[in-house]
Scaffold this active site. Sequence first.
Site, mmCIF file in Angstrom:
data_model
loop_
_atom_site.group_PDB
_atom_site.id
_atom_site.type_symbol
_atom_site.label_atom_id
_atom_site.label_comp_id
_atom_site.label_asym_id
_atom_site.label_seq_id
_atom_site.Cartn_x
_atom_site.Cartn_y
_atom_site.Cartn_z
ATOM 1 N N GLU A 198 -0.182 -17.303 50.576
ATOM 2 C CA GLU A 198 -0.405 -16.011 51.213
ATOM 3 C C GLU A 198 0.619 -15.354 51.584
ATOM 4 O O GLU A 198 1.563 -15.776 52.378
ATOM 5 C CB GLU A 198 -1.243 -16.360 52.649
ATOM 6 C CG GLU A 198 -1.777 -15.195 53.454
ATOM 7 C CD GLU A 198 -0.962 -14.640 54.565
ATOM 8 O OE1 GLU A 198 0.263 -14.199 54.260
ATOM 9 O OE2 GLU A 198 -1.567 -14.915 55.763
ATOM 10 N N CYS B 154 1.239 -10.566 59.208
ATOM 11 C CA CYS B 154 1.279 -10.194 57.614
ATOM 12 C C CYS B 154 0.097 -9.200 57.668
ATOM 13 O O CYS B 154 0.223 -8.338 56.458
ATOM 14 C CB CYS B 154 1.057 -11.331 56.852
ATOM 15 S SG CYS B 154 -0.374 -12.523 56.983
#
Length: 476
Positions: A248, A282
């Site tokens: 990720e 993020c």
Amino acid sequence: MYKQYYDGRLVEGQGRPMDVINPATGEVIGTVGCATAEQTREALAAAERAQKAWAKTSLDERIDWMLKLREACMAEREKIVDLVSAESGRPYPAACADFDWMMISFQYYSEEARRMYGTTFNNHSTPNGNVYHIVERRPIGVVVGHVAWNYPLGNAGLKIAPSVVSGCACIVKPSSQTPLATLYIGEIAARIGFPAGVINILSGPSGEVARTLNESTIPKMITLIGSSETGLQIMREGATSVKKYSFELGGNAPVIVMDDVDLDEVAANIVAKKVGFAGQTCVNYNRIYVHEKIYDALCDRVAEHLKGVILGKGRDEGYVMGPVINMEARDRLLGLVEDAVQRGAKLMMGGEVPAEFARGSYMTPALLKDVTDDMRVSKEEIFGPIIPMQPFSDFDEALEKANNTIYGLSAYFFGHRAQEIAKAFETLEAGEIFVNGAPGTEQTPHAGVKQSGVGCDKSHWSLDEYYDFKYLGMKP
């Protein structure tokens, strides 16, 4: 001095001592003796030994250990929450959320592992019973998890839980910025006698510890929550053997706001997203495109909601925003604001270093109006409390701008007309798309496209990655 945890033991790190700083105060809150390359190899060997037995352990036993660790962590919730609050600078409610995320993962994967099924089917070219085909799943092997600093516990839980319940030994490396709470999970695991080598937690410099983990031929999968650049580096270092990767990575999330929204609702959402943990996620809003009909009004509403935010730390009361992770990160954010203003954006409020918080890495949340896509604040992942607003008149053009990035982690749409929602869903290039602030859950995959990752976290699709296929063709 915080200790490393591997092979079921708490071990003094033989590397240089590393101080951990509270970003809110600039004070040292703990010291870690870093693991060395040799100790990292010892941990890898311990995980390899443990893997053989752990993979053959019954699912019930693996789940029992996972829930036993969860119960032991819950008994020390406040201590762990205070640790993660101090090392990351996040206010108490946000630190609670990080701890709770880990606990949710421990529970969720313990339940989901019971739903990992194989299948059996007949051979279609022969009579039933002549040939059987059986497909089952088996633990992939030793897993290495590199964990980001922004959610030390939540991210660690996404790696530890699926490893343990699937039958994989794991080595988790927390960020050197925020290792304390994760290392303390190792203390708890040692205290309850967690089977040796199944969970290992190592902290130390990436050039030594992470590189040793990545270059080893022992791990069968390497997982990461971090930047795209780090993901590429891990793949280069991991090319010593065939490995699976689950990453990720970075994002540059677009937000499209149509003219039929509730202004107060959207303004409150934007502020909450950008000041929650000081915008250091993020999936955070990076480029906010607002329909020209409501642009000025929404900018004003966002400014009004920002006035309710106060700077603080820990258990301070109110609508509190904490510091960013360190002074270097703060100075970079101030540079993004300065670049935007020099290129024509208007700083409506914030973007300053508050004198009363000079010892910490604080900045006031910045609201930028009339941002353009050629500014650094649009090109780079912000990772901080900057709200960049720009108007649009043509929906297709806004969608095109939204996709004009190498990243594709999260994207957001606010509006209520069905055709526009459908078009946004079909057009936006992102692994996850959220409409009108809808939240994700543990059952939904957190996955990126383009340079934002491979594989996913959360959901049964994530658990799938911890297994290999095993096929049997049988003729009785």
